[in-house]
Design an enzyme around this catalytic site. Structure first.
Site, PDB file in Angstrom:
ATOM      1  N   HIS A  85      42.042  50.829 -16.306  1.00 45.11           N
ATOM      2  CA  HIS A  85      43.462  51.008 -16.889  1.00 45.11           C
ATOM      3  C   HIS A  85      44.175  52.284 -16.146  1.00 45.11           C
ATOM      4  O   HIS A  85      44.693  53.100 -16.994  1.00 45.11           O
ATOM      5  CB  HIS A  85      43.527  50.760 -18.094  1.00 45.11           C
ATOM      6  CG  HIS A  85      45.047  50.487 -18.838  1.00 45.11           C
ATOM      7  ND1 HIS A  85      45.192  49.268 -19.855  1.00 45.11           N
ATOM      8  CD2 HIS A  85      46.115  50.707 -18.208  1.00 45.11           C
ATOM      9  CE1 HIS A  85      46.512  49.236 -20.036  1.00 45.11           C
ATOM     10  NE2 HIS A  85      47.138  49.992 -19.203  1.00 45.11           N
ATOM     11  N   ARG A 104      48.001  42.772 -18.215  1.00 47.11           N
ATOM     12  CA  ARG A 104      47.023  42.919 -19.352  1.00 47.11           C
ATOM     13  C   ARG A 104      45.915  42.062 -19.332  1.00 47.11           C
ATOM     14  O   ARG A 104      45.780  41.107 -18.865  1.00 47.11           O
ATOM     15  CB  ARG A 104      48.046  42.770 -20.730  1.00 47.11           C
ATOM     16  CG  ARG A 104      48.828  43.805 -20.991  1.00 47.11           C
ATOM     17  CD  ARG A 104      48.580  45.073 -21.468  1.00 47.11           C
ATOM     18  NE  ARG A 104      49.310  45.914 -21.911  1.00 47.11           N
ATOM     19  CZ  ARG A 104      49.838  47.040 -21.331  1.00 47.11           C
ATOM     20  NH1 ARG A 104      49.261  47.336 -19.873  1.00 47.11           N
ATOM     21  NH2 ARG A 104      50.630  47.918 -21.788  1.00 47.11           N
TER      22      ARG A 104
HETATM   23  P1  NDP Z   1      59.469  44.005 -16.982  1.00 46.52           P
HETATM   24  O1  NDP Z   1      59.946  43.629 -18.637  1.00 46.52           O
HETATM   25  O2  NDP Z   1      60.335  44.691 -16.437  1.00 46.52           O
HETATM   26  O3  NDP Z   1      59.349  42.602 -16.230  1.00 46.52           O
HETATM   27  C1  NDP Z   1      58.332  41.579 -16.870  1.00 46.52           C
HETATM   28  C2  NDP Z   1      58.667  40.573 -16.041  1.00 46.52           C
HETATM   29  O4  NDP Z   1      57.790  39.585 -16.183  1.00 46.52           O
HETATM   30  C3  NDP Z   1      59.872  39.967 -16.038  1.00 46.52           C
HETATM   31  O5  NDP Z   1      60.224  39.565 -14.427  1.00 46.52           O
HETATM   32  C4  NDP Z   1      59.853  38.786 -16.850  1.00 46.52           C
HETATM   33  O6  NDP Z   1      60.926  37.504 -16.269  1.00 46.52           O
HETATM   34  C5  NDP Z   1      58.382  38.279 -16.550  1.00 46.52           C
HETATM   35  N1  NDP Z   1      58.013  37.394 -17.493  1.00 46.52           N
HETATM   36  C6  NDP Z   1      57.984  37.502 -18.705  1.00 46.52           C
HETATM   37  N2  NDP Z   1      57.424  36.759 -19.418  1.00 46.52           N
HETATM   38  C7  NDP Z   1      57.266  35.634 -18.709  1.00 46.52           C
HETATM   39  C8  NDP Z   1      56.832  34.414 -18.750  1.00 46.52           C
HETATM   40  N3  NDP Z   1      56.787  33.627 -19.855  1.00 46.52           N
HETATM   41  N4  NDP Z   1      56.983  33.478 -17.793  1.00 46.52           N
HETATM   42  C9  NDP Z   1      57.362  33.974 -16.431  1.00 46.52           C
HETATM   43  N5  NDP Z   1      57.736  35.334 -16.164  1.00 46.52           N
HETATM   44  C10 NDP Z   1      57.681  35.943 -17.361  1.00 46.52           C
HETATM   45  O7  NDP Z   1      57.982  44.832 -17.318  1.00 46.52           O
HETATM   46  P2  NDP Z   1      57.283  45.708 -16.022  1.00 46.52           P
HETATM   47  O8  NDP Z   1      57.547  45.269 -14.935  1.00 46.52           O
HETATM   48  O9  NDP Z   1      58.053  46.875 -16.532  1.00 46.52           O
HETATM   49  O10 NDP Z   1      56.008  45.763 -16.646  1.00 46.52           O
HETATM   50  C11 NDP Z   1      55.182  44.674 -16.549  1.00 46.52           C
HETATM   51  C12 NDP Z   1      53.702  44.895 -17.267  1.00 46.52           C
HETATM   52  O11 NDP Z   1      52.746  45.606 -16.475  1.00 46.52           O
HETATM   53  C13 NDP Z   1      54.028  45.512 -18.668  1.00 46.52           C
HETATM   54  O12 NDP Z   1      54.388  44.792 -19.640  1.00 46.52           O
HETATM   55  C14 NDP Z   1      52.322  46.004 -18.777  1.00 46.52           C
HETATM   56  O13 NDP Z   1      51.880  45.067 -19.525  1.00 46.52           O
HETATM   57  C15 NDP Z   1      51.813  46.208 -17.502  1.00 46.52           C
HETATM   58  N6  NDP Z   1      51.694  47.548 -17.071  1.00 46.52           N
HETATM   59  C16 NDP Z   1      50.365  47.938 -16.630  1.00 46.52           C
HETATM   60  C17 NDP Z   1      50.174  49.275 -16.270  1.00 46.52           C
HETATM   61  C18 NDP Z   1      48.826  49.867 -15.856  1.00 46.52           C
HETATM   62  O14 NDP Z   1      48.547  50.994 -15.698  1.00 46.52           O
HETATM   63  N7  NDP Z   1      48.000  48.633 -15.439  1.00 46.52           N
HETATM   64  C19 NDP Z   1      51.114  50.388 -16.351  1.00 46.52           C
HETATM   65  C20 NDP Z   1      52.489  49.917 -16.730  1.00 46.52           C
HETATM   66  C21 NDP Z   1      52.498  48.287 -17.062  1.00 46.52           C
HETATM   67  P3  NDP Z   1      62.377  37.946 -16.328  1.00 46.52           P
HETATM   68  O15 NDP Z   1      62.851  38.728 -15.312  1.00 46.52           O
HETATM   69  O16 NDP Z   1      62.919  36.513 -16.234  1.00 46.52           O
HETATM   70  O17 NDP Z   1      62.739  38.678 -17.856  1.00 46.52           O
HETATM   71  C1  OXD Z   2      51.744  50.795 -19.516  1.00 38.23           C
HETATM   72  C2  OXD Z   2      50.284  50.915 -19.462  1.00 38.23           C
HETATM   73  O1  OXD Z   2      52.049  49.812 -20.246  1.00 38.23           O
HETATM   74  O2  OXD Z   2      49.938  52.133 -19.102  1.00 38.23           O
HETATM   75  O3  OXD Z   2      52.602  51.606 -19.256  1.00 38.23           O
HETATM   76  O4  OXD Z   2      49.711  49.878 -19.419  1.00 38.23           O
END
Ligand code: NDP
Ligand code: OXD
Length: 308
Positions: free
Chosen positions: A271, A223
């Site tokens: 995006h 993000r």
């Molecule tokens: P998940 O919830 O599956 O994974 C999030 C990961 O981030 C986990 O490993 C979590 O740790 C880690 N995390 C969260 N907070 C912290 C922190 N404070 N310190 C260290 N690690 C942290 O999310 P997704 O993988 O499904 O998606 C991630 C993000 O990708 C979404 O939230 C979105 O913002 C972005 N996204 C962007 C898209 C785009 O088109 N650009 C499309 C889809 C998503 P833990 O494993 O320990 O919980």
């Molecule tokens: C999502 C994105 O969160 O599109 O799926 O960014």
């Protein structure tokens, strides 16, 4: 027991067709044609309607049509309404493709070749072995772990950083703030796939960029507000960062006058790294509705105390 859809209207039509085929017993409504607000139990949205909780008095579940839920203001959503993020194979495939192309663009010097092309310069650069380019992903969730699994196959030394400890075959896993500096110090290409939370907003700042090896590159598909933009530009201008590929910015769309557009070392996409695919997403939502009805936990229900 209506599901109300409020997101991209074109995709909404596909969702409507799929619901009619797969679950004709669940009435499907496309925003703003909400019908009787009292019958809406499920809301599938990118951004929910303002005051959805008051407008839809019997709402039970909010399904995000994206993997992230940071676009929702959850402060006004009472705890009895479950919030579920999208976990579906289409988003994962799209992200794996996007990040792979971005890493290969950096690895095979395509930024520099694009600059050379403008000068009509036919000049070879040495090709570095993948085994000498260390890739690191912030976030080891659904997306981060899938991306690393693929990048590993190219021979890049791969690592990931998360909040809690993980074990992934062939990946060096780091957990918690205390291990962040060590993770950064071994990372030549840094990829952000973190959710936006209080803890990750502004995380990518001068201090963090300063812990990377000189000349590292950065890919952000998490993000925009996770990055301090001025610090990133300074890091690029000082050579601390060599290249940045950004799929997300703050704000979106990126204003015309923003310096990212014209920076020779920044690439922007609007995006599009990955998006929910209706064909697979509808199955996931229907499965979750069944689970909810049966009193089972839904896949992707978020933990509000963590913010993701
Ligand atoms: P998940 O919830 O599956 O994974 C999030 C990961 O981030 C986990 O490993 C979590 O740790 C880690 N995390 C969260 N907070 C912290 C922190 N404070 N310190 C260290 N690690 C942290 O999310 P997704 O993988 O499904 O998606 C991630 C993000 O990708 C979404 O939230 C979105 O913002 C972005 N996204 C962007 C898209 C785009 O088109 N650009 C499309 C889809 C998503 P833990 O494993 O320990 O919980
Ligand atoms: C999502 C994105 O969160 O599109 O799926 O960014």
């Amino acid at each position: 027991m209506t599901l109300l859809y409020k997101a991209d209207p074109e995709r909404g039509k596909q969702w409507a067709r799929l619901f009619a085929q797969k679950a004709p017993e669940i009435p499907f409504r496309l925003w703003p044609d909400i019908g009787d607000p009292a019958s809406v139990r499920y809301l599938a949205a990118w951004q929910p309607p303002e005051y959805s909780v008051r407008t839809l008095p019997n709402l039970e579940v909010i399904f995000s049509v994206g993997a992230g839920i940071d676009q929702f203001d959850l402060s006004g959503v009472p705890p009895h309404i479950a919030v579920v993020r999208m976990i579906e194979p289409g988003i994962v495939e799209g992200m794996v493709e996007y990040v792979t192309q971005a890493v290969l663009t950096i690895h095979r010097d395509l930024f520099d070749y694009a600059l050379q092309q403008r000068q009509r310069a036919w000049r070879e650069m040495p090709v570095r072995a993948a085994s000498s380019r260390r890739v690191g992903v912030l976030g080891l969730g659904m997306l981060g772990s899938a991306v690393l699994e693929r990048l590993r196959l190219f021979g890049f030394p791969c690592a990931g950083w998360s909040r809690s400890a993980h074990q992934l075959e062939g990946i060096e896993c780091y957990a918690g703030v205390e291990s962040l500096d060590a993770f950064l110090a071994r990372t030549d290409v840094l990829i952000c796939l973190l959710p936006l939370t209080g803890a990750t907003r502004g995380l990518l700042d001068k201090r963090l960029f300063g812990k990377l090896p000189m000349g590292a590159s950065f890919i952000n598909a998490g993000r925009g507000p996770q990055v301090n933009q001025q610090d990133m530009l300074d890091a690029l201008d000082r050579g601390r960062l060599q290249n940045a590929i950004l799929d997300v910015t703050d704000p979106e769309p990126l204003p015309e006058s923003h310096p990212f557009w014209t920076h020779p070392r920044v690439r922007i996409t609007p995006h599009i790294a990955s998006a929910t695919r209706p064909e697979t997403a509808v199955d996931v939502v229907l499965d979750n509705i069944r689970r909810h009805r049966d009193g089972l936990p839904m896949i992707g229900e978020i933990d509000r105390s963590r913010g993701y």
